[in-house]
Design a protein around this motif. Structure first.
Motif, PDB file in Angstrom:
ATOM      1  N   SER A  13      45.894  29.648  22.936  1.00  0.00           N
ATOM      2  CA  SER A  13      44.637  30.391  22.912  1.00  0.00           C
ATOM      3  C   SER A  13      43.722  29.884  24.011  1.00  0.00           C
ATOM      4  N   PHE A  14      42.990  30.798  24.613  1.00  0.00           N
ATOM      5  CA  PHE A  14      41.859  30.416  25.465  1.00  0.00           C
ATOM      6  C   PHE A  14      40.612  30.756  24.673  1.00  0.00           C
ATOM      7  N   GLY A  15      39.942  29.747  24.131  1.00  0.00           N
ATOM      8  CA  GLY A  15      38.794  30.024  23.274  1.00  0.00           C
ATOM      9  C   GLY A  15      39.234  30.855  22.078  1.00  0.00           C
ATOM     10  N   GLU A  18      43.777  34.675  21.538  1.00  0.00           N
ATOM     11  CA  GLU A  18      45.143  34.197  21.366  1.00  0.00           C
ATOM     12  C   GLU A  18      46.032  34.945  22.348  1.00  0.00           C
ATOM     13  N   ILE A  19      46.496  34.214  23.363  1.00  0.00           N
ATOM     14  CA  ILE A  19      47.248  34.853  24.444  1.00  0.00           C
ATOM     15  C   ILE A  19      48.742  34.855  24.142  1.00  0.00           C
ATOM     16  N   LEU A  20      49.232  33.754  23.557  1.00  0.00           N
ATOM     17  CA  LEU A  20      50.638  33.694  23.143  1.00  0.00           C
ATOM     18  C   LEU A  20      50.687  33.490  21.637  1.00  0.00           C
ATOM     19  N   GLY A  37      57.218  42.477  31.717  1.00  0.00           N
ATOM     20  CA  GLY A  37      56.161  42.884  30.811  1.00  0.00           C
ATOM     21  C   GLY A  37      54.926  43.279  31.586  1.00  0.00           C
ATOM     22  N   ALA A  38      54.018  43.961  30.893  1.00  0.00           N
ATOM     23  CA  ALA A  38      52.824  44.479  31.550  1.00  0.00           C
ATOM     24  C   ALA A  38      51.919  43.343  31.996  1.00  0.00           C
ATOM     25  N   SER A  39      51.025  43.667  32.908  1.00  0.00           N
ATOM     26  CA  SER A  39      50.033  42.702  33.368  1.00  0.00           C
ATOM     27  C   SER A  39      49.166  42.262  32.194  1.00  0.00           C
ATOM     28  N   GLY A  40      48.950  40.956  32.064  1.00  0.00           N
ATOM     29  CA  GLY A  40      48.121  40.448  30.978  1.00  0.00           C
ATOM     30  C   GLY A  40      48.882  40.191  29.686  1.00  0.00           C
ATOM     31  N   SER A  41      50.198  40.386  29.702  1.00  0.00           N
ATOM     32  CA  SER A  41      50.946  40.202  28.460  1.00  0.00           C
ATOM     33  C   SER A  41      51.221  38.725  28.170  1.00  0.00           C
ATOM     34  N   GLY A  42      50.923  37.843  29.127  1.00  0.00           N
ATOM     35  CA  GLY A  42      51.080  36.412  28.861  1.00  0.00           C
ATOM     36  C   GLY A  42      52.280  35.756  29.514  1.00  0.00           C
ATOM     37  N   LYS A  43      52.892  36.433  30.471  1.00  0.00           N
ATOM     38  CA  LYS A  43      54.098  35.890  31.118  1.00  0.00           C
ATOM     39  C   LYS A  43      53.787  34.604  31.880  1.00  0.00           C
ATOM     40  N   SER A  44      52.734  34.657  32.687  1.00  0.00           N
ATOM     41  CA  SER A  44      52.387  33.448  33.459  1.00  0.00           C
ATOM     42  C   SER A  44      51.994  32.325  32.523  1.00  0.00           C
ATOM     43  N   THR A  45      51.224  32.661  31.509  1.00  0.00           N
ATOM     44  CA  THR A  45      50.775  31.636  30.563  1.00  0.00           C
ATOM     45  C   THR A  45      51.972  30.951  29.914  1.00  0.00           C
ATOM     46  N   LEU A  46      52.990  31.721  29.560  1.00  0.00           N
ATOM     47  CA  LEU A  46      54.189  31.135  28.960  1.00  0.00           C
ATOM     48  C   LEU A  46      54.850  30.151  29.924  1.00  0.00           C
ATOM     49  N   LEU A  53      51.211  23.013  32.696  1.00  0.00           N
ATOM     50  CA  LEU A  53      49.996  23.279  33.479  1.00  0.00           C
ATOM     51  C   LEU A  53      48.921  23.834  32.539  1.00  0.00           C
ATOM     52  N   GLU A  54      49.362  24.448  31.449  1.00  0.00           N
ATOM     53  CA  GLU A  54      48.461  24.787  30.347  1.00  0.00           C
ATOM     54  C   GLU A  54      48.931  24.010  29.131  1.00  0.00           C
ATOM     55  N   LYS A  55      47.982  23.550  28.343  1.00  0.00           N
ATOM     56  CA  LYS A  55      48.349  22.816  27.145  1.00  0.00           C
ATOM     57  C   LYS A  55      48.538  23.799  26.003  1.00  0.00           C
ATOM     58  N   ASP A 164      57.073  32.206  39.133  1.00  0.00           N
ATOM     59  CA  ASP A 164      56.051  33.112  38.599  1.00  0.00           C
ATOM     60  C   ASP A 164      55.729  34.195  39.624  1.00  0.00           C
ATOM     61  N   GLU A 165      56.320  35.339  39.456  1.00  0.00           N
ATOM     62  CA  GLU A 165      56.135  36.465  40.386  1.00  0.00           C
ATOM     63  C   GLU A 165      56.162  36.009  41.839  1.00  0.00           C
ATOM     64  N   PRO A 166      57.317  35.491  42.262  1.00  0.00           N
ATOM     65  CA  PRO A 166      57.382  34.903  43.604  1.00  0.00           C
ATOM     66  C   PRO A 166      57.215  35.914  44.731  1.00  0.00           C
ATOM     67  N   THR A 196      59.011  38.424  36.821  1.00  0.00           N
ATOM     68  CA  THR A 196      59.078  39.331  37.965  1.00  0.00           C
ATOM     69  C   THR A 196      58.725  40.763  37.593  1.00  0.00           C
ATOM     70  N   HIS A 197      58.244  41.487  38.601  1.00  0.00           N
ATOM     71  CA  HIS A 197      58.044  42.927  38.457  1.00  0.00           C
ATOM     72  C   HIS A 197      59.130  43.698  39.193  1.00  0.00           C
ATOM     73  N   GLU A 198      60.083  42.967  39.800  1.00  0.00           N
ATOM     74  CA  GLU A 198      61.164  43.621  40.552  1.00  0.00           C
ATOM     75  C   GLU A 198      62.294  43.936  39.584  1.00  0.00           C
TER      76      GLU A 198
END
Ligand SMILES: Nc1ncnc2c1ncn2[C@@H]1O[C@H](COP(=O)(O)OP(=O)(O)OP(=O)(O)O)[C@@H](O)[C@H]1O
Ligand SMILES: [Mg+2]
Lengths: 244, 267
Positions: A13-15, A18-20, A37-46, A53-55, A164-166, A196-198
């Motif tokens: 969660s960020f504040g 709940e992202i994941l 997955g769509a933008s904002g779905s939490g892929k990078s966060t995972l 890099l995120e706790k 992450d989306e290289p 990836t989005h490819e």
């Protein structure tokens, strides 16, 4: 199959947000897994939770069976086992190409300069950038930077590579050179986890595709199953949007 | 007729320059020693101030732990350090010099060496400014640089030393040059504690000769010369740090690939 990374009930969660939510998934040795997955779905966060890099807010991350979220676990040593490639390359601006690939080996893995340079050149050759060892990052094109970033991560000789989306920050004509390198790596048996989005690329390289939606894993399966016979409604919708 | 008039015009000016030249002729050792002291104090003050700035600026950007003992300690240290910065930025150096020098003499009974006191005061004063400049420099480095360093297993200290601070150093060079130039000029206030820098020497010379205008004019040119030279040198350093605009492509030959540093040398 032997699991290298095993994520159990992971939440973040960020504040208030709940992202994941209760993520369960694993990556086996030698597997190539693509997360879509769509933008904002939490892929990078995972991905960022996996190398801390995120706790994470809850759950467990097992690396070769050990929970790396235990307080006594050395996260710096753990991170050397994971190679990370960022969307924005993030090459060290103050170092040239060669030094970008040796500094971690020398300062973290305590390899000698000679050995580090030998290893770096080996991987710079793999990505086709061994001729550019003297160049500073600002003198390279986006595609070249990303290939150096891949070599930098490989030079640490990690067990798993995270991408992450290289190719998302690249001009279209440079996407190919990076994907070609990644396909070669996939063929060599390296364990890879790729956001990836490819879609075509994901279909070609991966053993398994994970589809994320609004912070949960909505569906996962082989590329054939996900692309040709998705079970979930939201997977179908997403694919209809991105494949047309 | 017209020539006489022009000469009348120029005469005072020529007379002025002749007097100025006489002062230089007679007092050049004193002036040079003064300029030497000015440079000595401002160079050391700038260097120590920059070191102080790097240390404190780095401490002030340490990410706070979420809880626990370390967090408390760091908070206290940060409060002390920001009080230091506020105090020395918020008071004139001429007053600080008097307070520190006479204060330690009268209250503590320490008769500080004047040169030491001068370097000390300029250093902590510069340190207060550099701390903020360097803190700003650290904050402005792209977050991706930190993350990439963490991702290859560097801890905070290694990240700072090998990735962040070298970039900060390059970015703050113009501000550092600025501080240096300010220090060359502002050391003149140290005459209140009788440090024999250029302004102090000038005052004595002017007091002896009663040629105030000429003496201060010479000194003015000397300050200008020092700041111009320092500015040029720092520009040069900046360009050096940026490295060449182009790079050499290394042909894919085994021998050469094995020894990249040899190729660098040949250039
Ligand atoms: N540091 C943060 N603080 C607050 N919210 C964040 C933070 N990082 C990410 N988020 C939020 O988390 C959500 C998921 O972000 P994430 O970057 O993981 O998505 P993504 O699937 O990678 O999207 P994209 O395809 O655009 O990269 C977004 O809504 C984002 O706003
Ligand atoms: Mg993302």
């Amino acid at each position: 199959m032997e699991k290298v990374i095993d994520v159990q009930h992971l939440s973040k969660s960020f504040g208030e947000n709940e992202i994941l939510k209760d993520i369960d998934f694993s990556v086996g040795k030698g597997e190539v897994v693509c997360i879509i997955g769509a933008s904002g779905s939490g892929k990078s966060t995972l991905l960022r939770c996996i190398n801390l890099l995120e706790k994470p807010s809850g759950g467990q991350i097992l690396y070769n069976g050990e929970n790396i979220l235990d307080d006594h676990h050395n996260i710096y040593a753990y991170r050397t086992k994971l190679g990370m490639v960022f969307q924005q390359f993030n090459l060290f601006n103050n170092h040239n190409v060669l030094k970008n690939c040796t500094i971690g080996q020398i300062k973290v893995l305590k390899r000698s300069k000679e050995e580090a340079e030998k290893v770096a050149l080996k991987y710079l050759k793999v990505v086709g950038m061994d001729q550019y060892i003297n160049a500073k990052p600002r003198q390279l094109s986006g595609g070249q930077k990303q290939r150096v970033a891949i070599a930098r991560a490989l030079s640490m000789e990690p067990d798993v590579m995270l991408f992450d989306e290289p190719t998302s920050a690249l001009d279209p004509e440079m996407v190919g050179e990076v994907l070609t390198v990644m396909k070669e790596l996939a063929k060599s048996g390296l364990t890879m986890l790729i956001v990836t989005h490819e879609m075509q690329f994901a279909g070609e390289v991966s053993n398994r595709i994970v589809f994320m939606d609004k912070g949960v894993i909505a569906e996962e399966g082989s590329p054939e199953q996900i692309f040709n016979a998705p079970k979930q409604e939201r997977t179908k919708e997403f694919l209809k949007r991105v494949l047309k | 007729m017209i020539w006489d008039q022009i000469l009348d015009w120029f005469n005072p000016m020529i007379e002025f320059l002749v007097q100025a030249a006489k002062i230089v002729e007679k007092y050049w050792p004193m002036l040079l020693r003064g300029a030497g002291m000015t440079l000595f104090v401002s160079i050391l003050g700038t260097i120590f101030g920059t070191v102080i700035g790097f240390i404190i600026g780095t401490i002030r950007t340490i990410p706070l732990a979420e809880r626990g003992f370390k967090r408390g300690i760091l908070k206290i240290i940060n409060a002390i350090l920001s009080a230091y910065v506020e105090f020395f930025r918020g008071t004139p150096m001429i007053v600080q010099a008097s307070v520190i020098y006479y204060g330690s003499l009268m209250a503590l009974g320490i008769d500080m060496d004047r040169t030491f006191a001068a370097v000390f005061i300029v250093s902590i004063n510069t340190g207060a400014y550099m701390t903020e400049i360097i803190r700003g420099g650290i904050i402005s480095i792209d977050k991706g640089q930190f993350e990439a360093a963490h991702a290859i297993g560097m801890n905070h200290t290694k990240t700072m030393f090998h990735v962040i601070l070298p970039q900060v150093m390059r970015n703050i060079l113009p501000a550092l040059g600025n501080e240096f130039v300010i220090n060359i000029k502002d050391t003149s206030v140290l005459n209140v504690i009788a440090v024999t820098e250029l302004f102090f020497q000038t005052k004595s010379i002017a007091g002896n000769t009663f040629k105030y205008f000429e003496t201060y004019f010479v000194t003015c040119l000397m300050y200008l010369a020092m700041t111009l030279i320092v500015t040029r040198i720092l520009r040069h350093v900046e360009r050096k740090m940026d490295g060449p605009d182009s790079f050499n492509i290394i042909p894919g030959n085994q021998m050469q690939v094995a020894k990249p540093e040899d190729l660098l040398k040949k250039k």
